[in-house]
Design an enzyme around this catalytic site. Structure first.
Site, PDB file in Angstrom:
ATOM      1  N   ASN A  10       1.416  -1.335  -0.093  1.00 60.31           N
ATOM      2  CA  ASN A  10      -0.067  -0.087   0.189  1.00 60.31           C
ATOM      3  C   ASN A  10       0.865   1.316  -0.427  1.00 60.31           C
ATOM      4  O   ASN A  10       2.004   1.390   1.132  1.00 60.31           O
ATOM      5  CB  ASN A  10      -1.090   0.134   1.737  1.00 60.31           C
ATOM      6  CG  ASN A  10      -1.339   1.760   0.862  1.00 60.31           C
ATOM      7  OD1 ASN A  10      -1.419   1.968   0.853  1.00 60.31           O
ATOM      8  ND2 ASN A  10      -2.526   0.984   2.473  1.00 60.31           N
ATOM      9  N   ARG A  91      -3.439  -2.109  -3.060  1.00 58.33           N
ATOM     10  CA  ARG A  91      -3.620  -1.489  -2.832  1.00 58.33           C
ATOM     11  C   ARG A  91      -3.714   0.193  -3.676  1.00 58.33           C
ATOM     12  O   ARG A  91      -3.337   1.107  -4.431  1.00 58.33           O
ATOM     13  CB  ARG A  91      -4.213  -0.215  -1.828  1.00 58.33           C
ATOM     14  CG  ARG A  91      -5.040   0.194  -1.702  1.00 58.33           C
ATOM     15  CD  ARG A  91      -4.749   1.392  -0.373  1.00 58.33           C
ATOM     16  NE  ARG A  91      -6.357   1.820   0.401  1.00 58.33           N
ATOM     17  CZ  ARG A  91      -6.744   1.975   1.602  1.00 58.33           C
ATOM     18  NH1 ARG A  91      -6.030   2.221   2.687  1.00 58.33           N
ATOM     19  NH2 ARG A  91      -7.322   3.206   1.782  1.00 58.33           N
ATOM     20  N   HIS A 182     -12.249   4.535  -0.145  1.00 55.62           N
ATOM     21  CA  HIS A 182     -12.279   3.840   1.107  1.00 55.62           C
ATOM     22  C   HIS A 182     -12.732   2.675   0.635  1.00 55.62           C
ATOM     23  O   HIS A 182     -13.613   2.000   1.737  1.00 55.62           O
ATOM     24  CB  HIS A 182     -12.661   3.621   2.469  1.00 55.62           C
ATOM     25  CG  HIS A 182     -11.760   5.404   3.078  1.00 55.62           C
ATOM     26  ND1 HIS A 182     -12.309   6.198   3.618  1.00 55.62           N
ATOM     27  CD2 HIS A 182     -10.828   5.543   3.235  1.00 55.62           C
ATOM     28  CE1 HIS A 182     -11.401   7.107   4.157  1.00 55.62           C
ATOM     29  NE2 HIS A 182     -10.219   6.267   4.054  1.00 55.62           N
ATOM     30  N   ARG A 243      -7.596  16.884   5.542  1.00 49.73           N
ATOM     31  CA  ARG A 243      -8.889  17.610   4.744  1.00 49.73           C
ATOM     32  C   ARG A 243     -10.425  18.109   5.192  1.00 49.73           C
ATOM     33  O   ARG A 243     -10.808  17.834   6.104  1.00 49.73           O
ATOM     34  CB  ARG A 243      -9.571  16.921   3.717  1.00 49.73           C
ATOM     35  CG  ARG A 243      -8.452  15.933   2.959  1.00 49.73           C
ATOM     36  CD  ARG A 243      -8.760  14.697   2.515  1.00 49.73           C
ATOM     37  NE  ARG A 243      -7.585  13.378   2.843  1.00 49.73           N
ATOM     38  CZ  ARG A 243      -7.648  12.045   2.618  1.00 49.73           C
ATOM     39  NH1 ARG A 243      -8.449  11.571   1.351  1.00 49.73           N
ATOM     40  NH2 ARG A 243      -6.906  11.564   2.723  1.00 49.73           N
ATOM     41  N   GLU A 388      -8.044  -3.497   5.652  1.00 50.29           N
ATOM     42  CA  GLU A 388      -8.055  -3.775   4.689  1.00 50.29           C
ATOM     43  C   GLU A 388      -6.941  -4.966   3.437  1.00 50.29           C
ATOM     44  O   GLU A 388      -7.450  -5.160   2.641  1.00 50.29           O
ATOM     45  CB  GLU A 388      -7.759  -2.138   3.870  1.00 50.29           C
ATOM     46  CG  GLU A 388      -8.774  -1.239   4.034  1.00 50.29           C
ATOM     47  CD  GLU A 388      -8.066   0.246   4.562  1.00 50.29           C
ATOM     48  OE1 GLU A 388      -7.701   0.515   5.604  1.00 50.29           O
ATOM     49  OE2 GLU A 388      -8.485   0.798   3.860  1.00 50.29           O
TER      50      GLU A 388
END
Ligand code: ADP
Length: 400
Positions: A10, A91, A182, A243, A388
């Site tokens: 990732n 990913r 996500h 963010r 994940e």
């Protein structure tokens, strides 16, 4: 040791997370993180059999250097483990409209991913860098790299959820639409929740709240994503670490003119300097807010804005599920560990029939999971830690 393990990669722009997973037993054998890549202080840390290790990487080491360290230094001590890696799962943030399913990486796929750089300039270039670095570090697995897309789970969004009310040719010509992100985590949470509730995923109606540094929320109907808070980019939606999430789009025009800032500075402003960091003026870390909100006014306000936005989304998404809400699930660093966030959110959702069980809520942390509402609560809420890497490993193993 079973002989079929998957290396999961990732990549961020300055980091590379790696883990070696046995997809059948779901066991993680080795995991680690290379960070501060491209900087003089580049370093790497890893965990193997409960022991933690760390090392300095070469000055300004890049992704390929980090993966070379994994294969030539870390794994050279464990040759059986190294040989047991049969494929590499990556990913990849953005699959555009072309890639919704896990995809075997070929030179053509790499070229196609490059055309998506424009859509995800902060993420996809790093992902492709990771893929190329893996092909160099593991040459015998060159044709066994699989991309798993963060946008994939949201491929089921209906047009009324993914279209923005902009001139329609922007969608037709430039692919401007909600993609959602996500997805790997929301998919995992949907599978785990279905398992937990003992019903098939195809009958599951839920709201999944992934609250980490990045944060997004997804409405899942009959097991499929029907709306999600991140949009064309991962900047839309909830308040995040740095963010801003939803803001009036016209205010960016105003700010650009007022401050006379470049496109890059505007991007930095909304992606790196806003959210919790912007509101507190000091930290994007939720632990800092948890520790200071009672005394520090800015932290209190940041917490209130965060909760307000989250409650608004859950309320709105509940309305999309035709009165069949099986569960609200919290996951991600904040969702899994902050009893405060879960308590404040659920206390505001009493009109939807949520009754918090504070004892359960307090004990649901540090990797524990389960129900945090009372048994009499009309609707249930749960904490489920996401994984994940496991999803990527399973998809990769299936594919190969
Ligand atoms: P990423 O999106 O980078 O994967 P994580 O899912 O690891 O992020 O979540 C990181 C966030 O979780 C940080 O804001 C961190 O402060 C928060 N967090 C971690 N542990 C706790 C805790 N015990 N209480 C509150 N927040 C926590």
């Amino acid at each position: 040791m079973s002989q079929h393990h998957i290396l999961v990669i990732n990549c961020g722009s300055s980091s590379l997370k790696f883990s070696i997973i046995q997809p059948k037993t779901e066991e993680t054998l080795l995991s680690g993180l290379a960070e501060c890549l491209h900087l003089p202080e580049a370093k790497i840390s890893w965990k193997y059999q409960g022991e933690k290790y760390q090392a300095q990487l070469a000055d300004k080491a890049n992704h390929a250097d980090a993966l070379n360290f994994v294969t030539n230094k870390i794994l050279s001590d464990y040759p059986a483990l190294k040989q047991s890696i049969k494929a590499i799962g990556h990913r990849v943030t953005h699959g555009g409209e072309k890639y919704s399913q896990p995809t075997l990486i070929t030179p053509e796929v790499i070229d196609n991913l490059a055309t998506l750089f424009e859509l995800a300039p902060l993420h996809n270039p790093a992902n492709v860098m990771g893929i190329k670095a893996s092909q160099i570090a593991f040459p015998h697995l060159q044709d066994k790299n699989v991309a798993v897309f963060d946008t994939g789970f949201h491929a089921t969004l209906p047009p009324h959820a993914y279209l923005y009310p902009l001139p329609i040719e922007f969608y037709e010509k430039y692919g401007i639409r909600r993609y959602g992100f996500h997805g790997i985590s929301h998919y995992y949470i949907a599978c785990k929740t279905a398992e937990y509730l003992g019903k098939p995923r195809s009958e599951l109606n839920m709201i999944s709240c992934h609250l980490g540094n990045g944060a997004s929320i997804t409405a899942i109907k009959n097991g499929e994503s029907i709306d999600t808070s991140m949009g064309f980019t991962p900047c839309e939606g909830l308040v995040m670490g740095t963010r801003c999430g939803d803001v009036d789009p016209a205010l960016l025009i105003y700010l650009k003119q007022k401050l006379d800032i470049s496109t890059e500075e505007t991007s930095d402003l909304i992606n790196k300097k806003s959210g919790l960091l912007g509101l507190t003026g000091s930290s994007s870390d939720f632990r800092y807010i948890t520790e200071h909100y009672e005394k520090d006014e800015k932290c209190r306000i940041a917490l209130e804005v965060y909760i307000h936005r989250l409650v608004k989304y859950i309320g709105a998404y509940a309305m999309l599920l035709d009165n069949k809400l099986d569960a609200v699930v919290f996951t991600g660093g904040i969702g899994e560990n902050s009893e405060l966030v879960r308590r404040l959110v659920l206390q505001k959702l009493t009109i939807l029939g949520f009754e918090l069980d504070q004892e359960r809520n307090l004990s649901a942390r540090f990797g524990q999971y389960g129900q945090i509402t009372t048994d009499c609560s009309q609707h249930s809420a749960y904490v489920i830690p996401t994984n994940e890497e496991l999803v990527i490993a399973k998809y990769t193993a299936e594919y190969i």
